[in-house]
Design a protein around this motif. Structure first.
Motif, PDB file in Angstrom:
ATOM      1  N   THR A 171       0.839  -1.184   0.000  1.00  0.00           N
ATOM      2  CA  THR A 171       0.000   0.000   0.000  1.00  0.00           C
ATOM      3  C   THR A 171       0.877   1.237   0.000  1.00  0.00           C
ATOM      4  OG1 THR A 171      -0.096   0.038   2.399  1.00  0.00           O
ATOM      5  CG2 THR A 171      -1.844  -1.148   1.265  1.00  0.00           C
ATOM      6  N   ASP A 172       0.289   2.316  -0.413  1.00  0.00           N
ATOM      7  CA  ASP A 172       0.974   3.595  -0.417  1.00  0.00           C
ATOM      8  C   ASP A 172       1.214   4.033   1.028  1.00  0.00           C
ATOM      9  OD1 ASP A 172       1.992   6.049  -1.107  1.00  0.00           O
ATOM     10  OD2 ASP A 172       0.050   6.916  -1.651  1.00  0.00           O
ATOM     11  N   PRO A 173       2.449   4.397   1.415  1.00  0.00           N
ATOM     12  CA  PRO A 173       2.715   4.786   2.806  1.00  0.00           C
ATOM     13  C   PRO A 173       1.875   5.973   3.281  1.00  0.00           C
ATOM     14  CG  PRO A 173       4.769   4.451   1.635  1.00  0.00           C
ATOM     15  CD  PRO A 173       3.660   4.363   0.617  1.00  0.00           C
ATOM     16  N   SER A 174       1.427   6.809   2.362  1.00  0.00           N
ATOM     17  CA  SER A 174       0.607   7.943   2.784  1.00  0.00           C
ATOM     18  C   SER A 174      -0.788   7.510   3.226  1.00  0.00           C
ATOM     19  CB  SER A 174       0.501   8.961   1.653  1.00  0.00           C
ATOM     20  OG  SER A 174      -0.176   8.402   0.557  1.00  0.00           O
ATOM     21  N   LEU A 175      -1.188   6.278   2.908  1.00  0.00           N
ATOM     22  CA  LEU A 175      -2.498   5.770   3.321  1.00  0.00           C
ATOM     23  C   LEU A 175      -2.484   5.164   4.724  1.00  0.00           C
ATOM     24  CD1 LEU A 175      -3.834   4.015   0.100  1.00  0.00           C
ATOM     25  CD2 LEU A 175      -4.580   6.167   1.089  1.00  0.00           C
ATOM     26  N   ASN A 176      -1.300   4.945   5.291  1.00  0.00           N
ATOM     27  CA  ASN A 176      -1.219   4.281   6.584  1.00  0.00           C
ATOM     28  C   ASN A 176      -2.033   4.968   7.680  1.00  0.00           C
ATOM     29  OD1 ASN A 176       0.248   2.141   5.680  1.00  0.00           O
ATOM     30  ND2 ASN A 176       2.237   2.991   6.259  1.00  0.00           N
ATOM     31  N   PRO A 177      -1.953   6.282   7.854  1.00  0.00           N
ATOM     32  CA  PRO A 177      -2.775   6.898   8.908  1.00  0.00           C
ATOM     33  C   PRO A 177      -4.269   6.722   8.679  1.00  0.00           C
ATOM     34  CG  PRO A 177      -1.078   8.424   8.175  1.00  0.00           C
ATOM     35  CD  PRO A 177      -1.054   7.253   7.246  1.00  0.00           C
ATOM     36  N   ILE A 178      -4.687   6.755   7.434  1.00  0.00           N
ATOM     37  CA  ILE A 178      -6.110   6.579   7.125  1.00  0.00           C
ATOM     38  C   ILE A 178      -6.536   5.155   7.447  1.00  0.00           C
ATOM     39  CG2 ILE A 178      -7.819   6.566   5.264  1.00  0.00           C
ATOM     40  CD1 ILE A 178      -6.102   8.770   3.932  1.00  0.00           C
ATOM     41  N   LEU A 179      -5.741   4.184   7.053  1.00  0.00           N
ATOM     42  CA  LEU A 179      -6.073   2.786   7.319  1.00  0.00           C
ATOM     43  C   LEU A 179      -6.081   2.494   8.813  1.00  0.00           C
ATOM     44  CD1 LEU A 179      -4.028   1.063   4.471  1.00  0.00           C
ATOM     45  CD2 LEU A 179      -6.477   1.524   4.550  1.00  0.00           C
ATOM     46  N   LEU A 180      -5.129   3.049   9.560  1.00  0.00           N
ATOM     47  CA  LEU A 180      -5.107   2.860  11.001  1.00  0.00           C
ATOM     48  C   LEU A 180      -6.337   3.491  11.653  1.00  0.00           C
ATOM     49  CD1 LEU A 180      -1.329   3.440  11.821  1.00  0.00           C
ATOM     50  CD2 LEU A 180      -2.579   1.294  11.922  1.00  0.00           C
ATOM     51  N   SER A 181      -6.738   4.639  11.174  1.00  0.00           N
ATOM     52  CA  SER A 181      -7.924   5.303  11.722  1.00  0.00           C
ATOM     53  C   SER A 181      -9.181   4.480  11.473  1.00  0.00           C
ATOM     54  CB  SER A 181      -8.086   6.686  11.106  1.00  0.00           C
ATOM     55  OG  SER A 181      -6.995   7.496  11.395  1.00  0.00           O
ATOM     56  N   ILE A 182      -9.308   3.931  10.287  1.00  0.00           N
ATOM     57  CA  ILE A 182     -10.461   3.091   9.967  1.00  0.00           C
ATOM     58  C   ILE A 182     -10.470   1.851  10.853  1.00  0.00           C
ATOM     59  CG2 ILE A 182     -11.489   1.629   8.173  1.00  0.00           C
ATOM     60  CD1 ILE A 182     -10.521   3.760   6.146  1.00  0.00           C
ATOM     61  N   ALA A 183      -9.298   1.271  11.078  1.00  0.00           N
ATOM     62  CA  ALA A 183      -9.211   0.079  11.921  1.00  0.00           C
ATOM     63  C   ALA A 183      -9.572   0.396  13.372  1.00  0.00           C
ATOM     64  CB  ALA A 183      -7.812  -0.519  11.834  1.00  0.00           C
ATOM     65  N   VAL A 184      -9.182   1.565  13.860  1.00  0.00           N
ATOM     66  CA  VAL A 184      -9.532   1.951  15.235  1.00  0.00           C
ATOM     67  C   VAL A 184     -11.037   2.145  15.360  1.00  0.00           C
ATOM     68  CG1 VAL A 184      -9.319   3.799  16.945  1.00  0.00           C
ATOM     69  CG2 VAL A 184      -7.286   2.953  15.794  1.00  0.00           C
ATOM     70  N   VAL A 185     -11.644   2.806  14.382  1.00  0.00           N
ATOM     71  CA  VAL A 185     -13.095   2.993  14.418  1.00  0.00           C
ATOM     72  C   VAL A 185     -13.802   1.640  14.363  1.00  0.00           C
ATOM     73  CG1 VAL A 185     -15.049   3.925  13.122  1.00  0.00           C
ATOM     74  CG2 VAL A 185     -13.008   5.311  13.458  1.00  0.00           C
ATOM     75  N   ALA A 186     -13.316   0.732  13.535  1.00  0.00           N
ATOM     76  CA  ALA A 186     -13.911  -0.602  13.442  1.00  0.00           C
ATOM     77  C   ALA A 186     -13.766  -1.358  14.760  1.00  0.00           C
ATOM     78  CB  ALA A 186     -13.270  -1.387  12.306  1.00  0.00           C
ATOM     79  N   MET A 187     -12.626  -1.201  15.420  1.00  0.00           N
ATOM     80  CA  MET A 187     -12.411  -1.878  16.700  1.00  0.00           C
ATOM     81  C   MET A 187     -13.406  -1.370  17.748  1.00  0.00           C
ATOM     82  SD  MET A 187      -9.188  -1.911  19.262  1.00  0.00           S
ATOM     83  CE  MET A 187      -9.616  -0.249  19.712  1.00  0.00           C
ATOM     84  N   PHE A 188     -13.579  -0.046  17.819  1.00  0.00           N
ATOM     85  CA  PHE A 188     -14.532   0.499  18.781  1.00  0.00           C
ATOM     86  C   PHE A 188     -15.961   0.074  18.439  1.00  0.00           C
ATOM     87  CE2 PHE A 188     -11.202   3.715  19.870  1.00  0.00           C
ATOM     88  CZ  PHE A 188     -11.089   3.331  21.204  1.00  0.00           C
ATOM     89  N   ALA A 189     -16.279  -0.014  17.164  1.00  0.00           N
ATOM     90  CA  ALA A 189     -17.615  -0.467  16.760  1.00  0.00           C
ATOM     91  C   ALA A 189     -17.832  -1.925  17.164  1.00  0.00           C
ATOM     92  CB  ALA A 189     -17.789  -0.295  15.255  1.00  0.00           C
ATOM     93  N   LEU A 190     -16.805  -2.747  17.022  1.00  0.00           N
ATOM     94  CA  LEU A 190     -16.916  -4.149  17.435  1.00  0.00           C
ATOM     95  C   LEU A 190     -17.104  -4.267  18.939  1.00  0.00           C
ATOM     96  CD1 LEU A 190     -14.266  -5.929  15.194  1.00  0.00           C
ATOM     97  CD2 LEU A 190     -16.694  -6.483  15.342  1.00  0.00           C
TER      98      LEU A 190
END
Length: 56
Positions: free
Chosen positions: A2-21
């Motif tokens: 993946t593009d390294p500039s997408l890492n913060p976005i992907l981490l943010s999505i994963a954190v939101v998904a974790m809290f939703a779970l």
């Protein structure tokens, strides 16, 4: 790869998904469907582990 500039976005999505779970797992557990609630909480723990690995 993946593009390294997408890492913060992907981490943010994963954190939101974790809290939703976690939120959904607790609600499902309290609603009486204990097995589904526990599975959602376990999935949140796995996602948390992945987040800790990815952020290092």
């Amino acid at each position: 790869m993946t593009d390294p500039s997408l890492n913060p976005i992907l981490l943010s999505i994963a954190v939101v998904a974790m809290f939703a779970l976690v939120w959904g797992g607790v609600r499902t557990f309290r609603a009486g469907e204990r097995q589904k609630g526990v599975l959602m909480l376990v999935a949140a723990l796995v996602l948390l582990g992945n987040l800790l690995i990815w952020s290092v």
